[in-house]
Design an enzyme around this catalytic site. Structure first.
Site, mmCIF file in Angstrom:
data_model
loop_
_atom_site.group_PDB
_atom_site.id
_atom_site.type_symbol
_atom_site.label_atom_id
_atom_site.label_comp_id
_atom_site.label_asym_id
_atom_site.label_seq_id
_atom_site.Cartn_x
_atom_site.Cartn_y
_atom_site.Cartn_z
ATOM 1 C CD GLU A 260 0.122 -1.317 3.162
ATOM 2 O OE1 GLU A 260 0.371 -1.399 4.374
ATOM 3 O OE2 GLU A 260 0.137 -2.303 2.406
ATOM 4 C CG HIS B 39 -5.980 -5.628 1.335
ATOM 5 N ND1 HIS B 39 -6.534 -6.215 2.453
ATOM 6 C CD2 HIS B 39 -4.709 -5.301 1.690
ATOM 7 C CE1 HIS B 39 -5.651 -6.242 3.429
ATOM 8 N NE2 HIS B 39 -4.529 -5.687 2.991
ATOM 9 C CD GLU B 40 -2.307 -3.897 -0.947
ATOM 10 O OE1 GLU B 40 -1.874 -3.085 -0.102
ATOM 11 O OE2 GLU B 40 -2.285 -5.127 -0.742
ATOM 12 C CG HIS C 56 -3.450 -0.949 3.507
ATOM 13 N ND1 HIS C 56 -3.342 -0.996 4.877
ATOM 14 C CD2 HIS C 56 -3.191 -2.210 3.063
ATOM 15 C CE1 HIS C 56 -3.033 -2.233 5.253
ATOM 16 N NE2 HIS C 56 -2.954 -2.990 4.174
ATOM 17 C CD GLU D 102 -2.258 -5.450 6.433
ATOM 18 O OE1 GLU D 102 -3.298 -5.598 5.765
ATOM 19 O OE2 GLU D 102 -1.222 -4.952 5.965
ATOM 20 C CG ASP E 17 8.548 -9.813 7.911
ATOM 21 O OD1 ASP E 17 8.114 -8.660 8.094
ATOM 22 O OD2 ASP E 17 9.256 -10.118 6.930
ATOM 23 C CE1 TYR F 29 -2.780 -8.545 5.344
ATOM 24 C CE2 TYR F 29 -1.522 -9.557 7.132
ATOM 25 C CZ TYR F 29 -1.562 -8.801 5.975
ATOM 26 O OH TYR F 29 -0.393 -8.299 5.439
#
Length: 639
Positions: free
Chosen positions: A298, A322-323, A326, A345, A400, A408
């Protein structure tokens, strides 16, 4: 803990200095941009004392040496009296550091601290009471995990090299010395020099045509966290899709991409109708080469997208939704630390689903949500209990590790449950106010909890188990339940096939009824076929799988989501006839979402483990460092 250095000693060199000072990332408690900066265990920077407000970059991109030569000019804001400014680095070679405006610079001392896994090193710079500008001269090294230098043969056009960056979560420090906490937002500008035949674009104002001298200037006037600083350089063309949106790709992909993402203006309109005006002026998408490790990223004003989204049937456009979402959740309102990642998310998955419902109907949106919920249920069985909380504890871990379906999908279903209990109209009013009140700010889970209580829960008599959602493992009993009659129908079809029925036989015509056609692929959308494959036994007779492949062609379908499901089932079932298709797919596609399940299946199956390792060694260098790190760990591979 604060680091104190004796900069005045004569032995300290003005050149780069490595030392064994055991520096820990600082716990901070200073309010930044309306949010608590703090307790960011993934940054050494002392943003509670002095912080970057604007970054001016000067960079020269050298494809021959695969090196970026740069100057990062930080304009600082002082919050406390300190003689040290601390930045994060993880790879860049620091050549010198100066203080003062450009042209009036004076060199200063600096120390590079001990390297820590994932985090890199603290770059501690001597400053004085008047310091406003800090200029860091550097060059990138082969250890820059954010950078993917691609030779021409790995691009679509096969003629020109390509470079792109991936900054999230803490990789921007591998190509720019920054204060690498999302709690601090900055504006930035950049002057970028690239080969004349290529175009440079960034997460900022962008060109539409190539500059004959290869010189580009960029401005990002809205404050962003540094993980959203992004750069791509390649043989690019641009095509407008509407008043404030368009597509960048290599020329060879432009026509397909324009067709695939034709609904982008409608998506922007739908999003604005839901939660308020788009505040970044322009929304463009760049379709990168296949090695890009994610479906999308994003980066503000310029979403980075994987070519696997170009399925040929617009079946993967939810990633673009989705992006785009963001632009509100994540970019406009940002998690203050990676422990609060669900704030980015979870909100975005919820918002994405609302956009898809607005454009394509509730039936399609529910199928998309159910696909993701199935993935969440699978991942919940594999994760430790602590990692199934929405609020995470990632200290001394790679951030990560928090990028799972929990952040999410559990996050999205938390919001879906709130919507159900408080009503959509009231919840939409709450979210619109939330985005407005926290625009261009960072937020912790605890701040969101208080805001939720003050602006929604306390205004009703409804009891809601917020702490259970945020701080407890798994899914609460009151979790919103999504269902799909269409999924139930196709799952029955899968069970019928598994029991031996011939589902491809043309049904007999019933008197007075229209003839039902024989089963074909175009009778169902890709999400239904995903549900079909998932409903089959985890291992099947390869000959039975060959029957499906002959009729439906899953092995060669352009939809990567369906193909991946099919390849994993095929590997588990020793359906070796599709190995050529699997190899073709993973030789080209670098998207971690697809590589990880395929290589996991290969690795766990004794009959395919050796072959899987052979093809990994063959194609490993085609992938981005983000994917390579994950797969090396999975396969216990030592290069």
């Amino acid at each position: 803990m604060k680091l104190n250095f004796l900069f005045g000693i004569a032995a300290l060199s003005l050149a780069i200095t490595s030392c064994d000072i055991d520096a820990e990332p600082l716990d901070k408690d200073k309010s930044n941009n309306g949010a608590v900066a703090g307790h960011d265990s993934h940054s050494f920077s002392n943003t509670d004392e002095i912080r970057t407000k604007h970054l001016d970059l000067e960079i020269d991109v050298d494809f021959e040496k695969k090196t970026i030569y740069g100057v990062a000019r930080h304009k600082m804001e002082r919050l406390k009296d300190t003689d040290t400014a601390i930045f994060d680095i993880n790879g860049p070679e620091i050549q010198k550091v100066t203080l003062g405006k450009k042209g009036q610079e004076v060199e200063t001392d600096f120390i590079i601290g001990k390297e820590q896994e994932f985090l890199g090193q603290p770059l501690s710079i001597k400053i004085d009471k008047k310091t406003e500008y800090i200029n860091i001269y550097y060059k990138t090294t082969e250890n820059a995990a954010a950078l993917d230098w691609m030779d021409p043969e790995l691009t679509e056009g096969k003629k020109h090299p390509y470079l792109y960056t991936q900054g999230q979560a803490i990789l921007t420090r591998s190509w720019i010395p920054v204060q690498g906490t999302p709690a601090n937002r900055i504006t930035y500008s950049a002057d970028v020099k690239v080969p004349a035949e290529l175009m440079a674009v960034m997460s900022a104002s962008n060109p539409r045509e190539k500059n004959p001298e290869g010189k580009y200037h960029f401005e990002m006037k809205q404050p962003i966290p540094v993980y959203l600083i992004a750069l791509a350089v390649g043989n690019l063309e641009y095509k407008s899709l509407g008043e404030n949106c368009g597509i960048y790709t290599e020329p060879e992909m432009l026509k397909k991409a324009v067709w695939e993402f034709a609904d982008l203006p409608k998506m922007i309109h739908a999003a604005e109708n839901l939660y308020g005006p788009y505040q970044w002026e322009q929304y463009d998408v760049i379709v990168l080469p296949y090695s890009f490790p994610f479906g999308g990223m994003e980066n503000p004003r310029l979403t980075f997208a994987n070519p696997t989204l170009i399925a040929g049937d617009r079946s993967s456009v939810s990633v673009i939704a989705h992006e785009l979402a963001h632009s509100w959740s994540g970019n406009l309102v940002t998690n203050a630390s990676w422990n609060d990642f669900w704030l980015n998310e979870g909100f975005t998955v919820y918002f994405e689903n609302r956009i898809m419902e607005e454009l394509y109907g509730k039936e399609v949106a529910d199928m998309l949500a159910l696909i993701e919920f199935q993935e969440l249920q699978t991942e919940l069985e594999e994760l430790s209990e602590e990692d199934t909380h929405l609020k995470l504890e990632l200290k001394k871990r790679n951030p990560d590790d928090g990028m799972t379906s929990v952040a999410y999908v559990k996050g999205a279903f938390f919001l879906k449950t709130l919507e159900r209990d408080f009503g959509r109209q009231r919840f939409d009013t709450f979210l619109k106010k939330y985005f407005k009140d926290h625009a261009f700010q960072t937020l912790t889970t605890e701040q969101f909890k208080k805001y939720l209580n003050d602006n929604l829960i306390s205004q009703t008599d409804i009891q809601f188990n917020v702490d259970e959602w945020l701080y407890k493992p798994g899914l609460p009993k009151n979790c919103y339940a999504v269902s799909s009659p269409r999924f139930e129908k196709i799952q029955k079809l899968a069970r019928d096939f598994a029991s031996g029925k011939d589902i491809f036989k043309k049904p007999a015509k019933k008197k007075g009824k229209k003839q039902v056609p024989a089963l074909k692929r175009d009778q169902y959308v890709p999400q239904e076929w995903q549900a079909f494959i998932r409903a089959l036994p985890k291992k099947m007779d390869p000959e039975r799988l060959a029957v499906i492949d002959k009729k439906l062609g899953f092995s060669t379908w352009g939809n990567a989501e369906v193909a991946t499901e099919w390849y994993v089932l095929g590997i588990n079932s020793n359906y070796t006839e599709i190995r050529p298709q699997i190899e073709k797919f993973i030789s080209k596609v670098g998207r971690r979402k697809f590589l990880l399940p395929i290589y996991t299946a290969l690795h766990k199956n004794a009959a395919s483990e050796k072959w899987g390792m052979e093809i990994y060694k063959k194609y490993r260098e085609n992938y981005h460092p983000v994917s390579i790190m994950t797969l090396d760990d999975l396969l216990d591979y030592q290069p």
